[in-house]
Write an enzyme that holds these catalytic residues in place. Structure first.
Site, PDB file in Angstrom:
ATOM      1  N   CYS A  97      11.576  34.670  28.855  1.00 52.76           N
ATOM      2  CA  CYS A  97      12.157  35.864  29.462  1.00 52.76           C
ATOM      3  C   CYS A  97      13.188  36.524  28.551  1.00 52.76           C
ATOM      4  O   CYS A  97      13.171  37.734  28.332  1.00 52.76           O
ATOM      5  CB  CYS A  97      12.826  35.515  30.792  1.00 52.76           C
ATOM      6  SG  CYS A  97      11.736  34.788  32.019  1.00 52.76           S
ATOM      7  N   ASP A  98      14.123  35.707  28.063  1.00 56.05           N
ATOM      8  CA  ASP A  98      15.308  36.251  27.416  1.00 56.05           C
ATOM      9  C   ASP A  98      15.255  36.245  25.901  1.00 56.05           C
ATOM     10  O   ASP A  98      16.104  36.859  25.246  1.00 56.05           O
ATOM     11  CB  ASP A  98      16.546  35.469  27.883  1.00 56.05           C
ATOM     12  CG  ASP A  98      16.721  35.548  29.399  1.00 56.05           C
ATOM     13  OD1 ASP A  98      16.284  36.541  29.986  1.00 56.05           O
ATOM     14  OD2 ASP A  98      17.285  34.602  29.978  1.00 56.05           O
ATOM     15  N   CYS A 123      15.579  30.411  30.059  1.00 53.63           N
ATOM     16  CA  CYS A 123      14.187  30.851  29.926  1.00 53.63           C
ATOM     17  C   CYS A 123      13.953  31.522  28.581  1.00 53.63           C
ATOM     18  O   CYS A 123      14.274  32.706  28.408  1.00 53.63           O
ATOM     19  CB  CYS A 123      13.816  31.802  31.065  1.00 53.63           C
ATOM     20  SG  CYS A 123      12.081  32.316  31.012  1.00 53.63           S
TER      21      CYS A 123
END
Length: 559
Positions: free
Chosen positions: A354-355, A351
């Site tokens: 997200c990361d 992701c």
């Protein structure tokens, strides 16, 4: 940090629901981030007479600065803490924390609330999140609620971008990452029920066994839907609207939609985000009489002689239905090379939204040259130090406009016709990637700290075994109306041979499968023709000349 006027108006309206006074206790220093946080807290304080704010001093000062606690004045043990400034996707977490500490009741089921309150022992949780992570709020909100409901539980939500040194020291390379009493507890999206079950297990409880026993005792459903993505939600709604007994079991409601940042092709909805769409789908399902079984994975499927199909769950329970609709969706495809699983969430991630912030200024690789891979590389190029995009084929499959954008970026390198052979690490995190030309030649090692895998999807069908027909790719084979090779079992969405894996097609496929299941119920539950004629004549009146009835052999002819 002043709130957007519209956001401020909404928050002020929510704060009218506070039932008890709360205090915002800020740990600040002279940094710009502390000034931003204090500006936000001052603004929140001015929105309600139930809120006061003070700056911590001495022993009250938290080790993480900037941070703040939300504490119930009448009971200081009821408290949650944010380290950083919870805006972005975490703004909803802030609002809920304010309300719940302030005595506003949660919408969680009473059964789950009772389970949280019944947990024994002391549990200190820390969750690392990023403001761009759409998976983080569910975890943060679940643990915040647990800390409000149970005095033995505390929770601190930490913005990894504000505390990068601590995140790196603790090996946080994916969000959300949760620590329990200082030890790694879990990473990735987790629902409240899943967290409660895991904590109960750590505490020596038997709630999992009790839950499995309760589920197995349920009566068969008319329609049992397996999966909580768009196809599963659509199927459940269409079944429930027919007035028949409907159940839905899902490991996580929303499925792959939860991992989708921006959705712009859902007809009539110009733009939405995956988590919002998932929440809207769930809200729509709960408007109907659908029995929801959450945080449970399917583990087996079998057909019985009684006309029922049984779904075995990973927790040992089993559910059955007169019809079953499989909508288990798909998951990210992995590379299948040495080291990939060893370093999952330790540098190997799926992701970018997200990361990505955790890899600020670092060297990373993106695997895959389709739209998702190229989009990920473009987004990450604005955060990380350098991006190497690796594509197995000799050409990228992404749209031409995306390829032009990618090649215009100065910190991006594209490697075509290249395969990955190993993810390399030091035991704790990724340090490199071994690659070589696809058609043979000398390999090399790329020194980097992150690998973002974007090479498509795999259907979630391994659990089916040989219960029904699957394609060579493991997809469930269906006909034009969602029927599988097993009578009474239907399927829809990304787990099937449907060639276009789109939200809008999954919604339509779910409704089609549900209508087909209803049609199957009508046809299989209808009495046979002779019985129907006999029943009709009995209802019409006494027997007439020429009528026949079947007399069981056990009835004597002594009259």
């Amino acid at each position: 940090m002043a709130l957007d006027p519209n956001l401020a108006t909404q928050l002020k309206a929510y704060l009218d629901n506070l039932r008890e006074p709360i205090e915002l206790v800020a740990s600040l220093d002279e940094s710009p981030k502390s000034a931003e946080l204090d500006e936000l807290l001052v603004e929140i304080e001015g929105m309600s007479g139930q809120i006061t704010r003070r700056v911590a001093e001495g022993s009250d000062l938290d080790q993480r600065v900037p941070s703040f606690a939300i504490t119930r004045v009448s009971d200081p043990a009821v408290s949650v803490r944010f380290a950083g400034i919870p805006m972005g996707h975490e703004f909803t977490s802030l609002v809920l924390a304010l309300l719940q500490v302030g005595g506003h009741p949660s919408k969680a089921s009473q059964d789950l609330i009772d389970q949280v309150q019944g947990l024994s022992g002391d549990h200190h949780f820390e969750t690392f999140f990023s403001l761009s992570c759409q998976n983080c709020p569910d975890v943060v909100q679940a643990l915040n609620l647990m800390s409000v409901l149970n005095p033995g539980i505390t929770h601190t939500a930490i913005d990894g971008a504000v505390f990068p040194t601590e995140a790196e020291q603790r090996g946080v390379l994916a969000v959300p990452t949760v620590f329990h009493n200082g030890e790694t507890f879990g990473s990735g999206r987790m629902e409240l029920a899943e967290i409660v079950g895991k904590v109960d297990e750590l505490s020596g409880g038997d709630s999992a066994a009790r839950a499995a026993e309760e589920l197995s005792a349920r009566e068969p459903y008319d329609v049992l839907v397996v999966g909580g993505g768009p196809a599963g939600a659509s199927a459940a709604i269409y079944a429930a609207r027919k007035g028949i007994r409907t159940g839905l079991v899902a490991e996580r409601f929303g499925g792959q939609v939860l991992d989708t940042m921006s959705i712009e092709n859902l007809i009539s909805v110009p733009h939405t985000e995956g988590p919002k769409l998932a929440a809207d789908l769930e809200r729509h399902v709960t408007e109907y009489d659908v029995e929801m079984v959450r945080s449970q994975a399917a583990a087996g499927l079998s057909a019985g002689d009684d006309g029922l199909t049984t779904v075995d769950l990973a927790n040992g329970a089993s559910l059955s239905g007169k019809t079953v609709i499989l909508a288990t969706g798909a998951r990210w495809r992995t590379m299948g090379v040495p080291g990939e699983e060893d370093y999952r969430n330790k540098g190997v991630t799926f992701c970018p939204h997200c990361d990505g912030p955790l890899f600020k200024g670092k060297r990373i690789a993106v695997i895959g040259g389709g739209n998702s891979g190229v989009e990920a590389a473009i987004d990450l190029a604005g955060i990380v130090g350098h991006v190497t995009l690796i594509e197995f084929m000799d050409d990228m499959r992404a749209d031409a406009v995306l390829q032009r954008k990618l090649r215009s970026l100065p910190n991006v390198e594209v490697r075509l016709g290249t395969k990955t052979t190993e993810v390399i690490g030091d035991g704790g995190k990724v340090t490199g990637l071994a690659i070589e030309p696809r058609d043979g030649g000398e390999g090399e090692q790329l020194d980097l700290e992150g690998v973002f895998v974007q090479i498509g999807l795999l259907p979630n069908t391994e659990w089916l075994g040989d219960a029904l027909e699957l394609s060579e790719r493991g997809e469930i084979v269906i006909d034009g109306v969602g029927r599988t090779s097993l009578p009474g079992v239907f399927a829809a969405g990304d787990c099937t041979v449907e060639p276009y894996k789109q939200i809008v097609t999954a919604l339509g496929a779910g409704s089609t499968a549900s209508l087909s299941a209803f049609d199957h119920l009508i046809r299989t539950s209808a009495p046979d023709e002779e019985s129907a004629i006999a029943a009709t004549k009995a209802a019409d009146g006494p027997l007439e000349a020429g009528d026949q009835i079947d007399v069981p052999d056990s009835v004597g002819a002594s009259a």
